[in-house]
Structure formats: structure tokens, C-alpha cells
Design an enzyme around this catalytic site. Structure first.
Site, PDB file in Angstrom:
ATOM      1  N   LYS A  41       0.840  -1.218   0.000  1.00 37.30           N
ATOM      2  CA  LYS A  41       0.000   0.000   0.000  1.00 37.30           C
ATOM      3  C   LYS A  41       0.869   1.259   0.000  1.00 37.30           C
ATOM      4  O   LYS A  41       0.654   2.169  -0.784  1.00 37.30           O
ATOM      5  CB  LYS A  41      -0.892  -0.007   1.246  1.00 37.30           C
ATOM      6  N   ASN A  42       1.863   1.279   0.892  1.00 41.95           N
ATOM      7  CA  ASN A  42       2.631   2.515   1.054  1.00 41.95           C
ATOM      8  C   ASN A  42       3.664   2.735  -0.053  1.00 41.95           C
ATOM      9  O   ASN A  42       4.355   3.757  -0.057  1.00 41.95           O
ATOM     10  CB  ASN A  42       3.275   2.559   2.447  1.00 41.95           C
TER      11      ASN A  42
ATOM     12  N   CYS B 121      -4.947   7.501   9.880  1.00 43.14           N
ATOM     13  CA  CYS B 121      -5.112   6.911  11.210  1.00 43.14           C
ATOM     14  C   CYS B 121      -4.916   7.950  12.314  1.00 43.14           C
ATOM     15  O   CYS B 121      -3.972   8.739  12.256  1.00 43.14           O
ATOM     16  CB  CYS B 121      -4.080   5.799  11.391  1.00 43.14           C
TER      17      CYS B 121
ATOM     18  N   ARG C  67       0.394  14.202  13.682  1.00 43.43           N
ATOM     19  CA  ARG C  67       0.827  14.020  12.300  1.00 43.43           C
ATOM     20  C   ARG C  67       0.905  15.306  11.475  1.00 43.43           C
ATOM     21  O   ARG C  67       0.198  15.480  10.476  1.00 43.43           O
ATOM     22  CB  ARG C  67      -0.049  12.967  11.607  1.00 43.43           C
TER      23      ARG C  67
ATOM     24  N   ASP D 130       4.624   0.210  12.169  1.00 44.19           N
ATOM     25  CA  ASP D 130       3.429  -0.433  11.608  1.00 44.19           C
ATOM     26  C   ASP D 130       3.297  -1.905  12.015  1.00 44.19           C
ATOM     27  O   ASP D 130       2.312  -2.560  11.659  1.00 44.19           O
ATOM     28  CB  ASP D 130       3.429  -0.320  10.074  1.00 44.19           C
TER      29      ASP D 130
ATOM     30  N   ARG E 115      -8.889  -0.355   4.635  1.00 44.19           N
ATOM     31  CA  ARG E 115      -8.092   0.716   4.029  1.00 44.19           C
ATOM     32  C   ARG E 115      -6.723   0.205   3.635  1.00 44.19           C
ATOM     33  O   ARG E 115      -6.106   0.724   2.702  1.00 44.19           O
ATOM     34  CB  ARG E 115      -7.909   1.875   5.020  1.00 44.19           C
TER      35      ARG E 115
HETATM   36  N1  EPU Z   1       6.371  14.402  11.252  1.00 46.59           N
HETATM   37  C1  EPU Z   1       6.441  15.750  11.589  1.00 46.59           C
HETATM   38  N2  EPU Z   1       6.364  16.656  10.576  1.00 46.59           N
HETATM   39  C2  EPU Z   1       6.223  16.306   9.271  1.00 46.59           C
HETATM   40  C3  EPU Z   1       6.153  14.925   8.945  1.00 46.59           C
HETATM   41  C4  EPU Z   1       6.241  14.008   9.968  1.00 46.59           C
HETATM   42  O1  EPU Z   1       6.559  16.113  12.758  1.00 46.59           O
HETATM   43  O2  EPU Z   1       6.157  17.197   8.416  1.00 46.59           O
HETATM   44  C5  EPU Z   1       6.480  13.396  12.335  1.00 46.59           C
HETATM   45  C6  EPU Z   1       5.222  12.555  12.473  1.00 46.59           C
HETATM   46  O3  EPU Z   1       4.246  13.201  13.253  1.00 46.59           O
HETATM   47  C7  EPU Z   1       5.759  11.292  13.085  1.00 46.59           C
HETATM   48  C8  EPU Z   1       7.131  11.153  12.435  1.00 46.59           C
HETATM   49  O4  EPU Z   1       7.467  12.459  11.976  1.00 46.59           O
HETATM   50  O5  EPU Z   1       5.888  11.458  14.446  1.00 46.59           O
HETATM   51  C9  EPU Z   1       7.233  10.177  11.281  1.00 46.59           C
HETATM   52  O6  EPU Z   1       6.159  10.391  10.393  1.00 46.59           O
HETATM   53  P1  EPU Z   1       6.253  10.097   8.831  1.00 46.59           P
HETATM   54  O7  EPU Z   1       6.108  11.386   8.114  1.00 46.59           O
HETATM   55  O8  EPU Z   1       7.439   9.263   8.530  1.00 46.59           O
HETATM   56  O9  EPU Z   1       4.949   9.230   8.611  1.00 46.59           O
HETATM   57  P2  EPU Z   1       4.007   9.309   7.346  1.00 46.59           P
HETATM   58  O10 EPU Z   1       4.830   9.575   6.167  1.00 46.59           O
HETATM   59  O11 EPU Z   1       2.858  10.152   7.658  1.00 46.59           O
HETATM   60  C10 EPU Z   1       4.208   6.804   6.639  1.00 46.59           C
HETATM   61  C11 EPU Z   1       3.255   5.671   6.441  1.00 46.59           C
HETATM   62  C12 EPU Z   1       2.741   5.209   7.779  1.00 46.59           C
HETATM   63  C13 EPU Z   1       3.932   4.759   8.634  1.00 46.59           C
HETATM   64  C14 EPU Z   1       4.940   5.918   8.754  1.00 46.59           C
HETATM   65  C15 EPU Z   1       6.196   5.536   9.499  1.00 46.59           C
HETATM   66  C16 EPU Z   1       2.307   6.180   4.282  1.00 46.59           C
HETATM   67  C17 EPU Z   1       1.133   6.617   3.480  1.00 46.59           C
HETATM   68  N3  EPU Z   1       2.159   6.131   5.592  1.00 46.59           N
HETATM   69  O12 EPU Z   1       3.471   7.837   7.290  1.00 46.59           O
HETATM   70  O13 EPU Z   1       1.909   4.088   7.542  1.00 46.59           O
HETATM   71  O14 EPU Z   1       3.494   4.392   9.915  1.00 46.59           O
HETATM   72  O15 EPU Z   1       5.310   6.376   7.445  1.00 46.59           O
HETATM   73  O16 EPU Z   1       6.826   4.471   8.890  1.00 46.59           O
HETATM   74  O17 EPU Z   1       3.346   5.860   3.724  1.00 46.59           O
HETATM   75  C18 EPU Z   1       0.125   2.611   7.898  1.00 46.59           C
HETATM   76  O18 EPU Z   1       0.348   2.134   6.779  1.00 46.59           O
HETATM   77  O19 EPU Z   1      -0.659   2.081   8.722  1.00 46.59           O
HETATM   78  C19 EPU Z   1       0.794   3.835   8.298  1.00 46.59           C
HETATM   79  C20 EPU Z   1       0.378   4.587   9.314  1.00 46.59           C
END
Ligand code: EPU
Length: 432
Positions: free
Chosen positions: A35-36, A129, A134, A321, A413
């Protein structure tokens, strides 16, 4: 009704999952595309004229993303039986509607996709989620650094890069997966040499890197630094077919299930390289995992599970995850386990649901202490997020008595045909 809307409707109508206790899982399960990975690749389809994605996972988040692509003007053809989608044609709009963006976190990737393709985007803060606040400050900081004009109006964020886009040389304050992907997507549209530092190196990020290489963009990684060389637009490939990598989190979820109930369970079409730390932790807790090939493993029910400690971290560390699924497993292990969640601030909601089943879990801040109990009992539960819902399914299968998981939309999802796959292994689960 169009096929896309039909599929979204047919998944959307399920409210709960009924789970009966399962004595053991036998046979084999085939892992779907990630998915990701699929989500950033769908955003990347905006960069080319014609893209076919193979090993494509048909699940709610990817279907929502396809719907967004259609609203942006792209033609979308679906071939669910062949696990394939084709996205082609031009872009007629640069606005990602709030109603769709609010449904899943991955929608923020259309910011990078649109900026890379046409230098303009109107998006809204993404949903997904509820596992913490976030923020997307890093995504916006990056576009600001490129000279982008950012405006906020009516719940939307508008970015215009065209006039002032410049060479990107940027260091992230923290490691962010979609933040890194958005930067790569944006830079794909800006000719020249760029450097990104402190990037995420999750396999899904590297899948996007591989895709960009196929398109003709040179990306080299040195530790957490990426050098990106973008040739003139005319030199880039406009039509291509690309294969999505296997979903390591779906695979990990089935490995945990196998560790609890495998007689044995064979998990196919995964990439063991992406699952090293997960396999290591399973082994540490007493699960036997036989790696048969780089894409196939056999996993046996552990005679006696042992408590272990886990701390989530960016890849190659233990994936956040997979934290919830391990918590379900460790709740019936012998001894204590400590789980520390380092990525998201509020990702222990499943602990309270597992407690309803008799698990002994104490949560304090980002740490959970799991004291193994003899067994769990079926209960009426609520899925609070995607991976939490997977942990409750696992818990329901090993519990005594029936479990009902409400709010099952979260599972749909992110897991393709989870109910069918489980039934194929001999489990009694039913979506209603
Ligand atoms: N963060 C910030 N500022 C930003 C971006 C992130 O403070 O601008 C913080 C977040 O709040 C968090 C940390 O940095 O504490 C890491 O977040 P990241 O941005 O890496 O997460 P994401 O990109 O929103 C993706 C996956 C998630 C997975 C995380 C970590 C996708 C669509 N989602 O989220 O997947 O948990 O990376 O590996 O790629 C899932 O599939 O269930 C899922 C939640």
C-alpha cells in the site's frame, strides 16, 4: 456505476468483522503489493503520460487515490483480476478535494506529484489513522525552501512553485517517509542537481527512487543523503510499466499469525530483506521462521513464546506499523515485554482493546509493559486505526469465544482481501 465507485462502495458497506477462535492456520498465503509503495507511485503517475502498475493492491486507500487521479483529469483503467492498473492522459485540475484527502494520509503525496508535474497544487491537510497529531510542517518547509508560494484558504493549502523554483538542497529536521517522497516527487519536475539530507530509507521510499530511475532521473543514496539529477523533461520516459514491491507490513502481520497458529504457515511473495528485524524479533520470542527463498518463508507456531523488548524506529529499525501486531502476540507470551513507540505519539489505542480480552498491558506515555497471560477471551472491540485492527484480528483468532471488531473500515483501508486470505487458511472470519 463505474468499477472504481463500485469497488469503493462494496468495501465501504462493511461495518464489522466477526472472528471465531481458530485452532491453527495451515497452507499458504500470498502477499499483495505494498500500500505505502502504491500510494507514492500513484502520485508519481502524474509525472508521466502513461503508467501501468503491476502487483497493485486493491484496497480502500489506493482506490481513493485512484479516484483523486480521475478528478485531476487522468484516465484510470482497472484490472483487479490481473492486479494491475493503468493511468494515462493529461492533468486538467490541480485541486485535490478535501472530502477525499481527509480519508487517508497518503493523499498528501498528491502535493509532490502535482508540483513535480505542473508546479502547482491545492491540497488539504490529510486524514488517515488517528495515531498522533501528524503534522506536515516538513513537507511545507521543503516547498518553501524551493521558493514556493504557500497560501491557506478554506481548509486548503495552495502551493505555486513555477515562478521561483530553484535548485533543491534541503535537510529534513526529522525523518519522514511521505515528506521524503513528496520532496522526490517535487524535484522530479525541476531540471538540475539536488541534494536531500536526513531522508527516510523505508523500502517504499526506495521503490519510488527506483521508479524515478526508470523514468530517467538519476538518484544516488549515500547513507541518509540523496543526490538527485534531473535531466531536461524531453529526455524522461513518458510511458512505462512498473511493479509494486511486496507489502512488508502485510507479510509481517501473517508472520505473527504464523508464530501463534502456524501448522506451519507458508508466506509467499514477500521480500525477506525488508523483514529482517521483524524475523529477528519473532525468532527472539521463540518463533521458528524458515526462510525458503528470498520471497518465501515458512513459520511455525511457537511451543512457548517468550516476552521480548521492542522499540520502534525508522527503517531499518523495527517498524511502527508492526508494533500493534507484536503487542497482540506478546500478550500471551511467557514473561514481560516492553514496547517503546518512538515514531508516533499516540499509537497504543489497541492496548485498551486487548485489555478487554484479558491482556495485561500497562501504558505510560510512549511505553507499554505487556505481562503475558495464559490466554485471551473473545470480546466486542473497536478498531481504532489500520494496524490496530490487524492486531485485534490476530487476538480474536487466538482467543476463546467469538470476537466482534467494530469500525472495520480501517482494516479495509490497508489490507487487500484479508478476510478471504484468512478463510483460505482455515480461519472463520466474516465481514458484515
Ligand atoms: N512528522 C512531523 N512533521 C512532518 C512529517 C512528519 O513532525 O512534516 C512526524 C510525524 O508526526 C511522526 C514522524 O514524523 O511522528 C514520522 O512520520 P512520517 O512522516 O514518517 O509518517 P508518514 O509519512 O505520515 C508513513 C506511512 C505510515 C507509517 C509511517 C512511518 C504512508 C502513506 N504512511 O506515514 O503508515 O506508519 O510512514 O513508517 O506511507 C500505515 O500504513 O498504517 C501507516 C500509518
Amino acid at each position: 456505476m463505474e468499477v472504481l465507485d463500485y469497488l469503493i462502495d462494496s468495501y465501504g458497506r462493511f461495518k464489522r468483522l466477526l472472528v471465531k477462535p481458530c485452532g491453527g492456520v495451515k497452507g499458504e498465503v500470498s502477499i499483495s503489493g505494498a500500500k505505502n509503495s502504491a500510494l507514492p507511485l500513484l502520485a508519481a503517475s502524474l509525472l508521466v503520460e502513461d503508467l501501468t502498475l503491476e502487483n497493485f493492491p486493491f484496497l480502500l486507500d489506493t482506490l481513493y487515490a485512484l479516484k483523486i487521479l480521475k478528478l485531476l483529469g487522468k484516465e484510470v483503467e482497472l484490472f483487479p483480476d490481473r492486479k494491475r492498473v493503468r493511468i494515462h492522459g493529461g492533468i486538467t485540475s490541480t485541486r485535490v478535494p478535501l472530502e477525499l484527502a481527509s480519508l487517508f494520509r497518503g493523499s498528501i503525496l498528491f502535493l509532490g506529484g502535482l508540483l513535480g508535474a505542473v508546479g502547482r497544487a491545492t491540497v488539504s491537510p490529510p486524514g488517515g489513522c488517528p495515531i498522533g497529531s501528524r503534522p506536515i510542517d516538513q513537507h511545507l518547509k521543503f516547498v518553501e525552501h524551493l521558493g514556493g508560494e504557500i497560501g491557506f484558504e478554506g481548509g486548503y493549502i495552495s502551493v505555486n512553485l513555477r515562478a521561483r523554483a530553484k535548485r533543491g538542497d534541503f535537510t529534513f529536521d526529522l525523518i519522514t517517509v511521505t515528506g521524503t517522497e513528496n520532496a522526490l516527487l517535487t524535484l522530479a519536475g525541476i531540471e538540475g542537481e539536488h541534494t536531500l539530507r536526513n531522508v527516510a530509507l523505508e523500502p517504499e521510499v526506495l521503490d519510488l527512487v527506483n521508479f524515478l530511475r526508470e523514468v530517467g532521473i538519476n538518484v544516488e543514496t549515500y547513507g541518509r543523503t540523496m543526490k538527485i539529477e534531473v535531466p531536461p523533461k524531453g529526455k524522461l520516459k513518458r510511458r512505462l510499466t512498473y511493479r509494486v514491491i511486496p507489502d512488508r507490513i502485510e507479510a509481517g502481520t501473517f508472520l505473527v499469525l504464523g508464530g501463534l497458529l502456524g501448522e506451519p504457515l507458508r508466506v509467499k511473495n514477500l521480500n525477506t530483506d525488508h523483514l529482517r528485524v521483524v524475523i529477528e524479533k519473532l525468532t527472539q520470542s521463540g518463533v521458528r521462521v524458515n526462510v525458503l527463498s528470498p520471497s518465501e518463508v515458512e513459520v511455525f507456531r511457537a511451543e512457548a513464546l517468550r516476552g521480548i523488548d521492542i522499540e520502534t524506529a525508522p527503517y531499518p529499525g523495527f517498524p511502527t506499523d508492526m508494533q500493534a501486531q507484536f503487542m497482540a502476540m506478546l500478550s500471551v507470551a511467557r514473561g514481560d515485554s516492553i514496547i517503546v513507540e518512538r515514531i508516533f505519539e499516540n499509537r497504543f489505542k489497541h492496548a485498551y482493546e486487548l485489555r478487554k480480552m484479558g491482556a495485561n498491558i500497562a501504558v505510560e506515555g510512549n511505553t507499554a509493559l505487556v505481562r503475558g497471560v495464559e490466554g485471551l477471551k473473545g470480546a466486542r472491540l473497536k478498531a481504532t486505526d489500520l494496524r490496530a485492527s490487524a492486531s485485534l484480528v490476530i487476538a480474536g483468532l487466538i482467543a476463546k469465544g467469538e470476537t466482534v471488531i467494530e469500525n472495520i473500515g480501517h482494516l479495509l483501508r490497508g489490507y487487500e482481501g484479508m478476510d478471504k486470505k484468512l478463510r483460505g487458511l482455515g480461519c472463520e472470519v466474516e465481514l458484515v
